[in-house]
Design an enzyme around this catalytic site. Sequence first.
Site, PDB file in Angstrom:
ATOM      1  N   LYS A 113      45.530 -10.894  63.518  1.00  0.00           N
ATOM      2  CA  LYS A 113      47.253 -11.452  62.483  1.00  0.00           C
ATOM      3  C   LYS A 113      46.552 -12.182  61.723  1.00  0.00           C
ATOM      4  O   LYS A 113      47.896 -11.757  60.282  1.00  0.00           O
ATOM      5  CB  LYS A 113      47.989 -12.309  63.364  1.00  0.00           C
ATOM      6  CG  LYS A 113      48.726 -11.196  64.446  1.00  0.00           C
ATOM      7  CD  LYS A 113      49.590 -11.831  65.112  1.00  0.00           C
ATOM      8  CE  LYS A 113      49.882 -10.880  66.478  1.00  0.00           C
ATOM      9  NZ  LYS A 113      49.951 -11.197  67.168  1.00  0.00           N
TER      10      LYS A 113
HETATM   11  C1  PLP Z   1      49.318  -9.526  68.474  1.00  0.00           C
HETATM   12  C2  PLP Z   1      48.464  -9.718  69.133  1.00  0.00           C
HETATM   13  C3  PLP Z   1      47.991  -8.394  70.225  1.00  0.00           C
HETATM   14  C4  PLP Z   1      48.969  -6.714  69.687  1.00  0.00           C
HETATM   15  O1  PLP Z   1      49.388  -6.451  68.389  1.00  0.00           O
HETATM   16  P1  PLP Z   1      50.726  -5.380  68.809  1.00  0.00           P
HETATM   17  O2  PLP Z   1      50.167  -4.732  66.934  1.00  0.00           O
HETATM   18  O3  PLP Z   1      51.852  -6.033  68.510  1.00  0.00           O
HETATM   19  O4  PLP Z   1      50.461  -4.102  68.972  1.00  0.00           O
HETATM   20  C5  PLP Z   1      46.841  -8.123  70.277  1.00  0.00           C
HETATM   21  N1  PLP Z   1      46.145  -9.507  70.901  1.00  0.00           N
HETATM   22  C6  PLP Z   1      46.093  -9.922  70.382  1.00  0.00           C
HETATM   23  C7  PLP Z   1      44.911 -11.413  70.227  1.00  0.00           C
HETATM   24  C8  PLP Z   1      47.469  -9.949  68.718  1.00  0.00           C
HETATM   25  O5  PLP Z   1      48.105 -12.049  69.000  1.00  0.00           O
END
Ligand code: PLP
Length: 457
Positions: free
Chosen positions: A110
Amino acid sequence: MISYVSTRGEGGRRSFEEVLLAGLAEDGGLFVPESWPSLDPAAFDGLDYAQTTARILAPFTEGCFDEATLLEMARAAYAGFADPAVAPLRQIDHDAWVMELFHGPTLAFKDFALQLLGRMFERVLACSGRTITIVGATSGDTGSAAIHATAGRAGMRICILHPQGRVSEVQRRQMTTVDDANVLNIAVAGTFDDCQDLVKAMFADTAFRRTHRLAAVNSINWARLAAQAAYYAFAAVRLKGPLAFAVPTGNFGDVYAGYIAQRMGLPIEKLIVATNRNDILARFFADGRYAAGTVHPTISPSMDIQVASNFERLLFDVHDRDGAATAAIMRAFARDRQLSVPSARLDELRDLFAARRVDEQETAHTIAGLAHEAGYVVDPHTAVGIAAARAAAPRDRPVVTLSTAHSAKFPDAVEAACGIRPELPARMSDLLQRPERSTACAAELSAIQRTIENWPV
Ligand SMILES: *Cc1c(COP(=O)(O)O)cnc(C)c1O
């Protein structure tokens, strides 16, 4: 110049700047570009990570940021990443690769979008002289990435609600040890759902929303998804596609970013949607029925989601980009908690998408196998992706699993699976000693609002 429209068809055409700041459209839909820009894959040859990001984003941000400005922001956003390649590829088998997306400040993918978004917000706000208060609820990864992207930036402050005692220690400390004055952590005596309801209630209080100029950080922001398309392009160029990606999936944001890259002309043959036992998407790609179930807690908690908010963007394309039709379907879904698409349409989607559900045991088994055979320790989300890649990858093509988090973010689950307790990278080894700062608050709207009103910034 590209304009944006809502997936529910109302509100007319919007600029990138409006879409960046608004997040959600007024009609409840999500913003998508009115048409797909296309780029020659050769345009990415020889570009480093920041240059790749600027090139992917330029057609989407025209009229707001040009490619040179994007490059300046991307350089700054990724300068602090711990690996010089920013998003390094590691080979784990003959045709199998892992792309490590956890070298940013909060050890999860993220950071890629949010580090850039913090800088985009700062520029846009500086031009208009506006200030905003970002509010959000988190169960872990999003809140910390948003705080690190916003801390110390002009024109904005950020308030994140987390459920007291219900996020992991590493996740909590990544939020509460940031000591900039424009960061407020509220530990809510309640659950994550309580936190989300409180944020919704703050937005619904029009007077409060206007006075504090509330803004949201959530996974439906278009700019976040477009920024994430860059790592798909980066991998596709390095491994000389056609290739496949396996993506640990919750809200369908990350894998939709792969869809953006594919629509722009990058040689992506398959997008493998990897889910844990919260498998609404795996069931959809199996039989065309999208039906919400109950959420089960797993060792990959960032994917413990039943309704995938970004899925509406794919449904919009499935319905020939007809906003009225998409709005009707989403209204029916809100009522019935399920929808379905015709089998001819499902077949078309399956040309590009595959999906697999990976249960807890297989996830742990995958972590143990890689640790013992290859000496490579992955986190549980990444393990779900790798197991799905093994089950669904096309033959004789490179398959890249996106490694969405560092194993040290989930040390208990990793140790239980393979007997190795992953350690935090040296640059944050003192995280468990740093002083914490947060405000405890009852799960009541008036108490939260008072805390924000008394926040001296
Ligand atoms: C947010 C997240 C996901 C999922 O991603 P999406 O965009 O919601 O599909 C997967 N793995 C981790 C570690 C995350 O923080």
